[in-house]
Design a protein around this motif. Sequence first.
Motif, PDB file in Angstrom:
ATOM      1  N   SER A 126     -34.531  11.190  -7.541  1.00 40.72           N
ATOM      2  CA  SER A 126     -34.862  11.698  -6.231  1.00 40.72           C
ATOM      3  C   SER A 126     -35.466  10.445  -5.625  1.00 40.72           C
ATOM      4  CB  SER A 126     -35.902  12.728  -6.002  1.00 40.72           C
ATOM      5  OG  SER A 126     -37.219  12.586  -6.760  1.00 40.72           O
ATOM      6  N   ALA A 127     -36.102   9.639  -6.337  1.00 35.26           N
ATOM      7  CA  ALA A 127     -36.807   8.426  -5.852  1.00 35.26           C
ATOM      8  C   ALA A 127     -35.753   7.390  -5.464  1.00 35.26           C
ATOM      9  CB  ALA A 127     -37.866   7.541  -6.794  1.00 35.26           C
ATOM     10  N   THR A 128     -34.716   7.111  -6.352  1.00 39.64           N
ATOM     11  CA  THR A 128     -33.631   6.063  -5.764  1.00 39.64           C
ATOM     12  C   THR A 128     -33.076   6.592  -4.530  1.00 39.64           C
ATOM     13  OG1 THR A 128     -32.194   6.983  -7.855  1.00 39.64           O
ATOM     14  CG2 THR A 128     -33.640   4.990  -8.073  1.00 39.64           C
ATOM     15  N   LEU A 129     -32.580   7.882  -4.642  1.00 38.38           N
ATOM     16  CA  LEU A 129     -31.868   8.524  -3.641  1.00 38.38           C
ATOM     17  C   LEU A 129     -32.770   8.523  -2.129  1.00 38.38           C
ATOM     18  CD1 LEU A 129     -29.172  10.118  -3.144  1.00 38.38           C
ATOM     19  CD2 LEU A 129     -30.454  12.278  -3.321  1.00 38.38           C
ATOM     20  N   GLN A 130     -33.950   8.591  -2.266  1.00 39.84           N
ATOM     21  CA  GLN A 130     -34.718   8.407  -1.065  1.00 39.84           C
ATOM     22  C   GLN A 130     -34.780   7.049  -0.623  1.00 39.84           C
ATOM     23  OE1 GLN A 130     -36.328  10.859   0.600  1.00 39.84           O
ATOM     24  NE2 GLN A 130     -36.270   9.382   2.120  1.00 39.84           N
ATOM     25  N   GLN A 131     -34.739   5.797  -1.631  1.00 38.17           N
ATOM     26  CA  GLN A 131     -34.572   4.732  -1.166  1.00 38.17           C
ATOM     27  C   GLN A 131     -33.168   4.534  -0.158  1.00 38.17           C
ATOM     28  OE1 GLN A 131     -34.810   2.594  -4.779  1.00 38.17           O
ATOM     29  NE2 GLN A 131     -36.963   2.405  -4.897  1.00 38.17           N
ATOM     30  N   TRP A 132     -32.321   5.031  -0.851  1.00 40.34           N
ATOM     31  CA  TRP A 132     -30.992   4.898  -0.270  1.00 40.34           C
ATOM     32  C   TRP A 132     -30.980   5.523   1.338  1.00 40.34           C
ATOM     33  CZ3 TRP A 132     -27.346   8.083   1.802  1.00 40.34           C
ATOM     34  CH2 TRP A 132     -26.074   7.406   2.232  1.00 40.34           C
ATOM     35  N   ILE A 133     -31.317   6.649   1.417  1.00 36.35           N
ATOM     36  CA  ILE A 133     -31.658   7.513   2.585  1.00 36.35           C
ATOM     37  C   ILE A 133     -32.293   6.784   3.536  1.00 36.35           C
ATOM     38  CG2 ILE A 133     -32.666   9.533   3.756  1.00 36.35           C
ATOM     39  CD1 ILE A 133     -31.814  11.069   1.100  1.00 36.35           C
ATOM     40  N   ASP A 134     -33.429   5.988   3.119  1.00 38.91           N
ATOM     41  CA  ASP A 134     -34.486   5.357   3.989  1.00 38.91           C
ATOM     42  C   ASP A 134     -33.673   4.008   4.532  1.00 38.91           C
ATOM     43  OD1 ASP A 134     -36.252   7.165   3.563  1.00 38.91           O
ATOM     44  OD2 ASP A 134     -37.387   5.658   1.865  1.00 38.91           O
ATOM     45  N   ALA A 190     -43.112  21.699  -6.871  1.00 32.34           N
ATOM     46  CA  ALA A 190     -42.743  20.243  -6.659  1.00 32.34           C
ATOM     47  C   ALA A 190     -41.291  20.278  -6.558  1.00 32.34           C
ATOM     48  CB  ALA A 190     -43.235  19.516  -7.779  1.00 32.34           C
ATOM     49  N   PRO A 191     -41.000  18.974  -5.782  1.00 28.80           N
ATOM     50  CA  PRO A 191     -39.425  18.665  -5.552  1.00 28.80           C
ATOM     51  C   PRO A 191     -38.845  18.381  -6.880  1.00 28.80           C
ATOM     52  CG  PRO A 191     -40.739  16.781  -4.726  1.00 28.80           C
ATOM     53  CD  PRO A 191     -41.756  17.814  -5.045  1.00 28.80           C
ATOM     54  N   PRO A 192     -37.450  18.605  -6.870  1.00 25.83           N
ATOM     55  CA  PRO A 192     -36.843  18.118  -8.173  1.00 25.83           C
ATOM     56  C   PRO A 192     -36.770  16.633  -8.495  1.00 25.83           C
ATOM     57  CG  PRO A 192     -35.283  18.812  -6.580  1.00 25.83           C
ATOM     58  CD  PRO A 192     -36.596  18.984  -5.820  1.00 25.83           C
ATOM     59  N   ALA A 193     -36.962  16.182  -9.574  1.00 20.29           N
ATOM     60  CA  ALA A 193     -36.928  15.019  -9.985  1.00 20.29           C
ATOM     61  C   ALA A 193     -35.845  14.303  -9.917  1.00 20.29           C
ATOM     62  CB  ALA A 193     -37.457  14.763 -11.552  1.00 20.29           C
ATOM     63  N   PHE A 194     -34.499  15.273 -10.210  1.00 21.32           N
ATOM     64  CA  PHE A 194     -33.049  14.823  -9.927  1.00 21.32           C
ATOM     65  C   PHE A 194     -32.515  15.971  -9.324  1.00 21.32           C
ATOM     66  CE2 PHE A 194     -34.597  13.170 -14.098  1.00 21.32           C
ATOM     67  CZ  PHE A 194     -34.449  11.980 -13.999  1.00 21.32           C
ATOM     68  N   TYR A 195     -31.346  15.307  -8.604  1.00 24.93           N
ATOM     69  CA  TYR A 195     -30.576  15.730  -7.855  1.00 24.93           C
ATOM     70  C   TYR A 195     -28.917  15.821  -8.373  1.00 24.93           C
ATOM     71  CZ  TYR A 195     -33.865  16.650  -4.204  1.00 24.93           C
ATOM     72  OH  TYR A 195     -34.967  16.755  -3.373  1.00 24.93           O
ATOM     73  N   ARG A 196     -28.367  16.941  -8.592  1.00 25.79           N
ATOM     74  CA  ARG A 196     -26.870  17.020  -9.180  1.00 25.79           C
ATOM     75  C   ARG A 196     -25.947  16.388  -7.904  1.00 25.79           C
ATOM     76  NH1 ARG A 196     -26.237  19.706 -14.255  1.00 25.79           N
ATOM     77  NH2 ARG A 196     -24.320  18.634 -14.117  1.00 25.79           N
ATOM     78  N   LEU A 197     -24.548  16.268  -8.411  1.00 26.61           N
ATOM     79  CA  LEU A 197     -23.780  15.747  -7.428  1.00 26.61           C
ATOM     80  C   LEU A 197     -23.652  16.753  -6.404  1.00 26.61           C
ATOM     81  CD1 LEU A 197     -21.512  13.953  -6.408  1.00 26.61           C
ATOM     82  CD2 LEU A 197     -19.963  15.016  -8.067  1.00 26.61           C
ATOM     83  N   ARG A 237     -23.508  -0.253  -3.686  1.00 31.18           N
ATOM     84  CA  ARG A 237     -24.285   0.357  -2.580  1.00 31.18           C
ATOM     85  C   ARG A 237     -24.705   1.430  -2.704  1.00 31.18           C
ATOM     86  NH1 ARG A 237     -18.995  -0.066   0.899  1.00 31.18           N
ATOM     87  NH2 ARG A 237     -20.192   1.190   2.073  1.00 31.18           N
ATOM     88  N   PHE A 238     -24.672   2.312  -3.719  1.00 30.30           N
ATOM     89  CA  PHE A 238     -25.387   3.643  -4.042  1.00 30.30           C
ATOM     90  C   PHE A 238     -25.968   3.801  -5.413  1.00 30.30           C
ATOM     91  CE2 PHE A 238     -25.399   8.153  -4.243  1.00 30.30           C
ATOM     92  CZ  PHE A 238     -25.754   8.708  -2.893  1.00 30.30           C
ATOM     93  N   PRO A 239     -27.279   4.390  -5.494  1.00 24.95           N
ATOM     94  CA  PRO A 239     -27.487   4.722  -6.662  1.00 24.95           C
ATOM     95  C   PRO A 239     -26.660   5.243  -7.635  1.00 24.95           C
ATOM     96  CG  PRO A 239     -28.999   5.680  -5.071  1.00 24.95           C
ATOM     97  CD  PRO A 239     -27.723   5.259  -4.208  1.00 24.95           C
ATOM     98  N   SER A 240     -27.025   4.682  -9.076  1.00 27.16           N
ATOM     99  CA  SER A 240     -26.135   5.219 -10.030  1.00 27.16           C
ATOM    100  C   SER A 240     -26.772   6.355 -10.465  1.00 27.16           C
ATOM    101  CB  SER A 240     -26.029   4.146 -11.289  1.00 27.16           C
ATOM    102  OG  SER A 240     -25.271   3.056 -10.968  1.00 27.16           O
ATOM    103  N   MET A 284     -24.157  15.371  -2.233  1.00 24.55           N
ATOM    104  CA  MET A 284     -22.949  15.191  -1.331  1.00 24.55           C
ATOM    105  C   MET A 284     -23.457  16.023  -0.235  1.00 24.55           C
ATOM    106  SD  MET A 284     -19.831  16.282  -3.937  1.00 24.55           S
ATOM    107  CE  MET A 284     -18.720  16.690  -2.628  1.00 24.55           C
ATOM    108  N   ARG A 285     -24.409  17.287  -0.282  1.00 25.49           N
ATOM    109  CA  ARG A 285     -24.768  17.890   0.849  1.00 25.49           C
ATOM    110  C   ARG A 285     -25.826  17.180   1.643  1.00 25.49           C
ATOM    111  NH1 ARG A 285     -29.412  20.174   1.087  1.00 25.49           N
ATOM    112  NH2 ARG A 285     -29.791  20.086  -1.111  1.00 25.49           N
ATOM    113  N   ILE A 286     -26.654  16.322   0.735  1.00 28.23           N
ATOM    114  CA  ILE A 286     -27.833  15.451   1.382  1.00 28.23           C
ATOM    115  C   ILE A 286     -27.317  14.256   2.327  1.00 28.23           C
ATOM    116  CG2 ILE A 286     -29.871  13.950   0.815  1.00 28.23           C
ATOM    117  CD1 ILE A 286     -30.295  15.982  -1.278  1.00 28.23           C
ATOM    118  N   THR A 287     -26.343  13.743   1.520  1.00 30.97           N
ATOM    119  CA  THR A 287     -25.652  12.393   2.259  1.00 30.97           C
ATOM    120  C   THR A 287     -24.544  12.604   3.136  1.00 30.97           C
ATOM    121  OG1 THR A 287     -24.211  12.038   0.377  1.00 30.97           O
ATOM    122  CG2 THR A 287     -26.602  11.072   0.038  1.00 30.97           C
TER     123      THR A 287
END
Length: 80
Positions: free
Chosen positions: A60-68, A15-22, A44-47, A26-29
């Motif tokens: 990962s869920a809130t990060l995906q919301q920002w990416i979308d 499964a994908p990770p539940a959390f992403y470290r800094l 303007r960015f998830p905490s 940085m790599r994803i965004t």
Amino acid sequence: MHFHQSLPKPSTSKAPPAFYRLRDVMRITALSRSTIYRRVAEGRFPSPVHLGGRASAWSSATLQQWIDDPENYGVPTQQA
């Protein structure tokens, strides 16, 4: 215009990770550390979520919301 990639798709074996470290955020965004934390302060960015001690990561869920929709992302406000 920003070019962001979606979160990595899960493989069939795990499964994908539940959390992403800094570093991963940085790599994803393609944002720098200072830009990420400035946008967090501006709402303007998830905490990050504090995991214990000095460790924190992004859900990962809130990060995906920002990416979308990064331009219209706003940190959800809590209602009293």
